[in-house]
Write a protein that holds these residues in place. Sequence first.
Motif, PDB file in Angstrom:
ATOM      1  N   PRO A 279      15.483  29.380 -11.673  1.00  0.00           N
ATOM      2  CA  PRO A 279      16.336  30.794 -11.399  1.00  0.00           C
ATOM      3  C   PRO A 279      17.914  30.497 -11.148  1.00  0.00           C
ATOM      4  O   PRO A 279      18.288  29.310 -10.418  1.00  0.00           O
ATOM      5  CB  PRO A 279      15.777  31.304 -10.337  1.00  0.00           C
ATOM      6  CG  PRO A 279      15.257  30.398  -9.331  1.00  0.00           C
ATOM      7  CD  PRO A 279      14.932  29.250 -10.390  1.00  0.00           C
ATOM      8  N   GLY A 280      18.785  31.379 -11.781  1.00  0.00           N
ATOM      9  CA  GLY A 280      20.133  31.095 -11.223  1.00  0.00           C
ATOM     10  C   GLY A 280      20.841  30.749 -12.733  1.00  0.00           C
ATOM     11  O   GLY A 280      20.285  31.009 -13.722  1.00  0.00           O
ATOM     12  N   ASP A 281      22.241  30.574 -12.484  1.00  0.00           N
ATOM     13  CA  ASP A 281      23.057  30.124 -13.965  1.00  0.00           C
ATOM     14  C   ASP A 281      22.695  28.800 -14.358  1.00  0.00           C
ATOM     15  O   ASP A 281      22.413  27.733 -13.503  1.00  0.00           O
ATOM     16  CB  ASP A 281      24.433  30.431 -13.257  1.00  0.00           C
ATOM     17  CG  ASP A 281      24.844  31.891 -13.171  1.00  0.00           C
ATOM     18  OD1 ASP A 281      24.130  32.812 -13.694  1.00  0.00           O
ATOM     19  OD2 ASP A 281      25.871  32.307 -12.260  1.00  0.00           O
ATOM     20  N   ILE A 282      22.963  28.645 -15.513  1.00  0.00           N
ATOM     21  CA  ILE A 282      22.516  27.471 -16.160  1.00  0.00           C
ATOM     22  C   ILE A 282      23.610  26.954 -17.287  1.00  0.00           C
ATOM     23  O   ILE A 282      23.832  27.788 -18.083  1.00  0.00           O
ATOM     24  CB  ILE A 282      21.173  27.386 -16.697  1.00  0.00           C
ATOM     25  CG1 ILE A 282      20.009  27.252 -15.592  1.00  0.00           C
ATOM     26  CG2 ILE A 282      20.891  25.961 -17.647  1.00  0.00           C
ATOM     27  CD1 ILE A 282      18.543  27.535 -16.210  1.00  0.00           C
ATOM     28  N   PHE A 311      21.010  19.478 -17.841  1.00  0.00           N
ATOM     29  CA  PHE A 311      21.492  20.860 -17.298  1.00  0.00           C
ATOM     30  C   PHE A 311      22.170  20.753 -15.935  1.00  0.00           C
ATOM     31  O   PHE A 311      21.718  20.192 -15.047  1.00  0.00           O
ATOM     32  CB  PHE A 311      20.756  22.005 -17.852  1.00  0.00           C
ATOM     33  CG  PHE A 311      19.530  22.098 -17.065  1.00  0.00           C
ATOM     34  CD1 PHE A 311      19.329  22.838 -15.981  1.00  0.00           C
ATOM     35  CD2 PHE A 311      18.340  21.241 -17.468  1.00  0.00           C
ATOM     36  CE1 PHE A 311      18.179  23.053 -15.455  1.00  0.00           C
ATOM     37  CE2 PHE A 311      17.214  21.498 -16.803  1.00  0.00           C
ATOM     38  CZ  PHE A 311      17.281  22.368 -15.699  1.00  0.00           C
ATOM     39  N   LEU A 312      23.269  21.557 -15.881  1.00  0.00           N
ATOM     40  CA  LEU A 312      23.441  22.138 -14.307  1.00  0.00           C
ATOM     41  C   LEU A 312      22.972  23.248 -14.028  1.00  0.00           C
ATOM     42  O   LEU A 312      22.786  24.286 -14.943  1.00  0.00           O
ATOM     43  CB  LEU A 312      25.031  22.315 -14.510  1.00  0.00           C
ATOM     44  CG  LEU A 312      26.007  20.704 -14.735  1.00  0.00           C
ATOM     45  CD1 LEU A 312      27.539  21.220 -14.921  1.00  0.00           C
ATOM     46  CD2 LEU A 312      25.765  19.783 -13.900  1.00  0.00           C
ATOM     47  N   HIS A 313      22.658  23.332 -12.551  1.00  0.00           N
ATOM     48  CA  HIS A 313      21.870  24.677 -12.311  1.00  0.00           C
ATOM     49  C   HIS A 313      22.414  24.996 -11.085  1.00  0.00           C
ATOM     50  O   HIS A 313      22.617  24.328 -10.135  1.00  0.00           O
ATOM     51  CB  HIS A 313      20.413  24.317 -12.141  1.00  0.00           C
ATOM     52  CG  HIS A 313      19.465  25.148 -11.553  1.00  0.00           C
ATOM     53  ND1 HIS A 313      18.395  24.727 -10.635  1.00  0.00           N
ATOM     54  CD2 HIS A 313      19.674  26.256 -11.523  1.00  0.00           C
ATOM     55  CE1 HIS A 313      17.765  26.143 -10.449  1.00  0.00           C
ATOM     56  NE2 HIS A 313      18.385  27.048 -10.852  1.00  0.00           N
ATOM     57  N   ARG A 314      23.029  26.309 -10.976  1.00  0.00           N
ATOM     58  CA  ARG A 314      23.936  26.968  -9.909  1.00  0.00           C
ATOM     59  C   ARG A 314      23.034  27.590  -9.236  1.00  0.00           C
ATOM     60  O   ARG A 314      22.690  28.731  -9.810  1.00  0.00           O
ATOM     61  CB  ARG A 314      25.229  27.370 -10.650  1.00  0.00           C
ATOM     62  CG  ARG A 314      26.200  28.091  -9.346  1.00  0.00           C
ATOM     63  CD  ARG A 314      27.545  28.542  -9.992  1.00  0.00           C
ATOM     64  NE  ARG A 314      27.339  29.502 -10.658  1.00  0.00           N
ATOM     65  CZ  ARG A 314      28.558  30.340 -11.040  1.00  0.00           C
ATOM     66  NH1 ARG A 314      29.547  29.919 -10.831  1.00  0.00           N
ATOM     67  NH2 ARG A 314      28.159  31.632 -11.956  1.00  0.00           N
ATOM     68  N   LEU A 315      22.679  27.323  -8.081  1.00  0.00           N
ATOM     69  CA  LEU A 315      22.025  28.228  -7.242  1.00  0.00           C
ATOM     70  C   LEU A 315      22.664  29.420  -6.701  1.00  0.00           C
ATOM     71  O   LEU A 315      23.972  29.551  -7.026  1.00  0.00           O
ATOM     72  CB  LEU A 315      21.667  27.466  -5.948  1.00  0.00           C
ATOM     73  CG  LEU A 315      20.926  26.157  -6.435  1.00  0.00           C
ATOM     74  CD1 LEU A 315      20.314  25.381  -5.266  1.00  0.00           C
ATOM     75  CD2 LEU A 315      19.666  26.330  -7.519  1.00  0.00           C
ATOM     76  N   ALA A 316      22.147  30.573  -6.040  1.00  0.00           N
ATOM     77  CA  ALA A 316      22.568  31.645  -5.566  1.00  0.00           C
ATOM     78  C   ALA A 316      23.613  31.495  -4.599  1.00  0.00           C
ATOM     79  O   ALA A 316      24.719  32.270  -4.738  1.00  0.00           O
ATOM     80  CB  ALA A 316      21.322  32.597  -5.086  1.00  0.00           C
ATOM     81  N   GLU A 317      23.572  30.416  -3.839  1.00  0.00           N
ATOM     82  CA  GLU A 317      24.641  30.376  -2.749  1.00  0.00           C
ATOM     83  C   GLU A 317      25.894  29.664  -3.372  1.00  0.00           C
ATOM     84  O   GLU A 317      26.830  29.191  -2.642  1.00  0.00           O
ATOM     85  CB  GLU A 317      24.067  29.555  -1.414  1.00  0.00           C
ATOM     86  CG  GLU A 317      23.443  28.202  -1.820  1.00  0.00           C
ATOM     87  CD  GLU A 317      22.258  27.969  -2.153  1.00  0.00           C
ATOM     88  OE1 GLU A 317      21.728  26.939  -2.215  1.00  0.00           O
ATOM     89  OE2 GLU A 317      21.595  28.850  -2.853  1.00  0.00           O
ATOM     90  N   GLY A 318      25.678  28.770  -4.501  1.00  0.00           N
ATOM     91  CA  GLY A 318      26.978  28.533  -5.183  1.00  0.00           C
ATOM     92  C   GLY A 318      26.668  26.868  -5.421  1.00  0.00           C
ATOM     93  O   GLY A 318      27.645  26.422  -6.174  1.00  0.00           O
ATOM     94  N   THR A 319      25.659  26.110  -4.842  1.00  0.00           N
ATOM     95  CA  THR A 319      25.256  25.035  -5.086  1.00  0.00           C
ATOM     96  C   THR A 319      25.153  24.514  -6.279  1.00  0.00           C
ATOM     97  O   THR A 319      24.283  25.213  -7.054  1.00  0.00           O
ATOM     98  CB  THR A 319      24.111  24.416  -4.067  1.00  0.00           C
ATOM     99  OG1 THR A 319      24.600  24.847  -2.459  1.00  0.00           O
ATOM    100  CG2 THR A 319      23.911  23.014  -4.437  1.00  0.00           C
ATOM    101  N   ILE A 320      25.538  23.478  -7.019  1.00  0.00           N
ATOM    102  CA  ILE A 320      25.349  23.032  -8.434  1.00  0.00           C
ATOM    103  C   ILE A 320      24.493  21.918  -8.409  1.00  0.00           C
ATOM    104  O   ILE A 320      24.976  20.992  -7.491  1.00  0.00           O
ATOM    105  CB  ILE A 320      26.611  23.029  -9.156  1.00  0.00           C
ATOM    106  CG1 ILE A 320      27.345  24.492  -9.225  1.00  0.00           C
ATOM    107  CG2 ILE A 320      26.355  22.487 -10.590  1.00  0.00           C
ATOM    108  CD1 ILE A 320      28.714  24.320  -9.833  1.00  0.00           C
TER     109      ILE A 320
END
Length: 406
Positions: A279-282, A311-320
């Motif tokens: 889940p989150g931005d990719i 891929f890069l996975h950006r979590l809800a708190e901003g961690t990539i």
Amino acid sequence: MFPESLKADEMITVKLVNYIDNRSELNFQFKGEYYTLDPILSLQEGVNYSLTATKNNDLILKGGGKTLRIKESLVLIPSKYDYAHRINVNDRAYLGAMEFLIEDKKFIRPVNQLPLEDYLKGVVPNEVFPSWGLETLKAQTLAARTYAATHTSEIIDDTIRYQVYGGYTWYKNSTKAVEETRGEVITYQNKPINAFYSASNGGITENNAHVWDGKSLPYLPVKKDPYDPIHPWKFNLHAVQIPLNTINWDKPLWWKETVEKNQDITSSMKSWLQRNGYPGDIKILSIPHFELSNKRHESERRIKGSITIQFLHRLAEGTILFEQLVLDDVAIDHIRPLIGGTIFKSYLVDSLEKSEGTYTMKGRGFGHGVGMSQWGAHIMGQRGNSYKEIIQFYYPGTSITDINNE
């Protein structure tokens, strides 16, 4: 044998998803007299109403100068069933009854109920071109009616998951095809068949067991199709989508401004990843490995393949995080959704090659290839074949049965 209640005037229930999508608010109006299951709730013809879903699983109804809170669902039933009574939901007309209920505690889901034959009049022109010949439209009607007749006891939807249904959007020839074949279904040993069909089989049909496992059905054989126009296709996919050395990590808007080279494909990859544990931005960085096994079914369709996605996975708190998905020697139907079914059109793949950092896949057909080819049926109709001959070619050994006489 047929259920005793299965007749041409059987009712069918359809969730409206295709044109509605997932909405927490929608609009409707109706023509003719409709009543609700609430004796004190009276709605007026021609008034524009809006429905909004609340967090409490209630519906807020606005229109005609009134605002009402409705518990559970809103049901609209025509005082009589005819073509003068219809409900417009977000500007698309539907016949019959309509229930608006809350789905997943946030979306409004309209559910349409109407007679089977009128349902088909909204299906056939959405499954094939209504400008096609009458015999082809009749063949499509029989396939669609047979499919629907085996799903009358359940709630289906209006998407390709079942059959595409467009409501009261009818065309002269497709309506004629439904009316002239009223009640006719395709049977094998006096039972309705699994009347599968797809757009194009690429020149050879597929057996159901190769696609969905289970028992191989004798009326869905693998055989050459001289009528299907093949429909060759290809797509290109860059192995490197975002070079890491081009990312300016210190730039405030780098994430937003960094985009992949094949966004039509990587959007499918992102959606798949988000549904399957990420889940989150990719951002898709690369596809360092992508190949298909040479093992094929009798129909020449591929069986397995492998793909690796970084891929890069950006979590809800901003961690990539840097992530990697590896699918090694898996069933090919695990790979196709990553590319997208409108791009990776079938499993009848002729080649997958990599040259100068780009994968190129070439194939034939569009869809699973089981049962009737809609384009093949079109060509047969153009050549003078009757709908019964079309049915017999694509579903060999079957019969056409009138369910009203059963």
